[in-house]
Design an enzyme around this catalytic site. Structure first.
Site, PDB file in Angstrom:
ATOM      1  N   GLU A  47       0.834  -1.208   0.000  1.00 28.26           N
ATOM      2  CA  GLU A  47       0.000   0.000   0.000  1.00 28.26           C
ATOM      3  C   GLU A  47       0.868   1.257   0.000  1.00 28.26           C
ATOM      4  O   GLU A  47       1.852   1.346   0.747  1.00 28.26           O
ATOM      5  CB  GLU A  47      -0.903   0.003   1.241  1.00 28.26           C
ATOM      6  CG  GLU A  47      -1.782   1.236   1.369  1.00 28.26           C
ATOM      7  CD  GLU A  47      -2.612   1.243   2.642  1.00 28.26           C
ATOM      8  OE1 GLU A  47      -3.560   2.030   2.712  1.00 28.26           O
ATOM      9  OE2 GLU A  47      -2.311   0.450   3.566  1.00 28.26           O
ATOM     10  N   LYS A 129      -8.387   4.850  -2.526  1.00 32.82           N
ATOM     11  CA  LYS A 129      -8.979   4.347  -1.281  1.00 32.82           C
ATOM     12  C   LYS A 129     -10.186   5.199  -0.916  1.00 32.82           C
ATOM     13  O   LYS A 129     -10.097   6.433  -0.855  1.00 32.82           O
ATOM     14  CB  LYS A 129      -7.925   4.399  -0.174  1.00 32.82           C
ATOM     15  CG  LYS A 129      -8.305   3.691   1.117  1.00 32.82           C
ATOM     16  CD  LYS A 129      -7.115   3.685   2.063  1.00 32.82           C
ATOM     17  CE  LYS A 129      -7.393   2.872   3.306  1.00 32.82           C
ATOM     18  NZ  LYS A 129      -6.208   2.822   4.217  1.00 32.82           N
ATOM     19  N   CYS A 163      -5.908  -2.032   2.577  1.00 37.47           N
ATOM     20  CA  CYS A 163      -5.925  -2.037   4.033  1.00 37.47           C
ATOM     21  C   CYS A 163      -7.336  -2.193   4.604  1.00 37.47           C
ATOM     22  O   CYS A 163      -8.037  -3.149   4.284  1.00 37.47           O
ATOM     23  CB  CYS A 163      -5.243  -0.763   4.532  1.00 37.47           C
ATOM     24  SG  CYS A 163      -4.642  -0.856   6.239  1.00 37.47           S
TER      25      CYS A 163
END
Length: 342
Positions: A47, A129, A163
């Site tokens: 990430e 995200k 995540c």
């Protein structure tokens, strides 16, 4: 979609070059070449790996992080830009599908972005995200629904989340409903300690079981020197250790190879798509196990912009999903309400 193929995947656990976009990019390119030598056709990185995950935001109070935040702006990745061109060229040269996490700069804002490059170097997916977590909200803006989609690549149908997006069950189901065959997940690594690695393992194994797909997960690793650089205060250094779980999981929730939990390394495994059918024969969350007459997901896949032209109310060819006001105009059989035709 093919279910009678085998491909080799690699998940990379590496250390970034703190403060250097170019330095970390060189490590990405070297890892792609190394994965290709191992016969890998898919290579997944951690990430926000380029230039580096903003660990500083986890150990510094907001008033003290301005200098590091500005440095991250200066080293962030533009899409397209030099970094994407270099990675695209490496993907094309080695014939490898690459999934890379970057800190993306879009004018005055930063975003946690996931980029999927097909083996011909084309950018198959560029997503952000949707909800930065906790300390990350001081660093990144929010993505939109346009990235909640799977893409067909040379190695199969891929989906990606970063995540704690995996703790949003509807975001995961959005990809499940699009029949992802390989789920590419990315976490920061070297954060919070062993409990983070344990939670991560539970999360990716559960998604593999629920979706009936392979999960290829990558985390980053901080060296002891990097930990001291980020957190000179010894009392804070403990939260920047552990938390690594670079792994490849089968649709049956099993590790396909030993995970990498410490240091730099690479998890490499062969993915036999016959295992997808074997799992889904028992439980297909987007098919015979779904109950769309009772439970359905509504998705808005439209990209969002601060300015909308009067002659073009939507910013791209991705139309917003149909609002379900009742059964007469909806497909009751589908577990997800799909976008309207353009």
């Amino acid at each position: 979609m093919e279910y009678d193929r085998k491909i080799r995947a690699a998940a990379v656990q590496a250390s970034p070059v703190l403060g250097s976009r170019d330095g970390t990019t060189e490590r990405v390119l070297a890892s792609i070449a190394r994965a290709a030598k191992e016969g890998a056709e898919l290579c997944v990185f951690p990430e926000a790996f380029v230039p580096y995950y903003p660990y500083f935001s986890f150990v510094l109070p907001p008033p003290a992080m301005g200098k590091e935040h500005m440095r991250l702006y200066e080293e962030a990745v533009t899409v397209p830009g030099p970094v994407t061109r270099a990675v695209a060229a490496a993907a094309r040269a080695h014939g490898v599908v690459v999934v890379l996490g970057v800190n993306e700069r879009d004018h005055g804002s930063l975003y946690n972005a996931q980029l999927v490059f097909d083996k011909d170097g084309s950018l198959a997916l560029h997503r952000r995200k949707i909800t930065p977590t906790y300390h990350e909200r001081m660093i990144w803006g929010q993505g939109d629904g346009s990235g909640l989609r799977t893409v067909d690549t040379a190695v199969g149908r891929l989906g990606a989340l970063a995540c704690w997006e995996h703790y949003n069950p509807l975001a995961r189901f959005a990809l499940i409903a699009q029949h992802e065959q390989i789920h590419c997940s990315q976490f920061p690594g070297s954060l919070v300690g062993s409990i983070f690695a344990e939670q991560m393992e539970v999360t990716i194994r559960h998604h593999a079981l629920e979706s009936g797909c392979f999960v290829v997960n990558a985390t980053a690793f901080l060296t002891p020197e990097q930990v001291r650089e980020i957190a000179p205060d010894e009392q804070l250094q403990g939260v920047l250790r552990g938390g690594c779980m670079t792994a490849i999981v089968t649709p049956e929730g099993m590790h396909a190879c030993p995970p990498v939990t410490d240091g730099e390394g690479m998890a490499v495994a062969d993915l036999d798509f016959a295992l997808i059918t074997k799992r889904k024969r028992m439980m297909d969350a987007a098919g015979h196990y779904a109950r769309p007459d009772l439970l359905r997901l509504w998705m808005d896949l439209a990209p969002r912009s601060v300015a909308v032209g009067a002659g073009n109310p939507r910013a791209s060819s991705l139309e917003p999903a149909a609002v379900d006001h009742g059964y007469p105009d909806a497909d009751h059989r589908a577990p997800v309400v799909r976008p309207e035709a353009g």
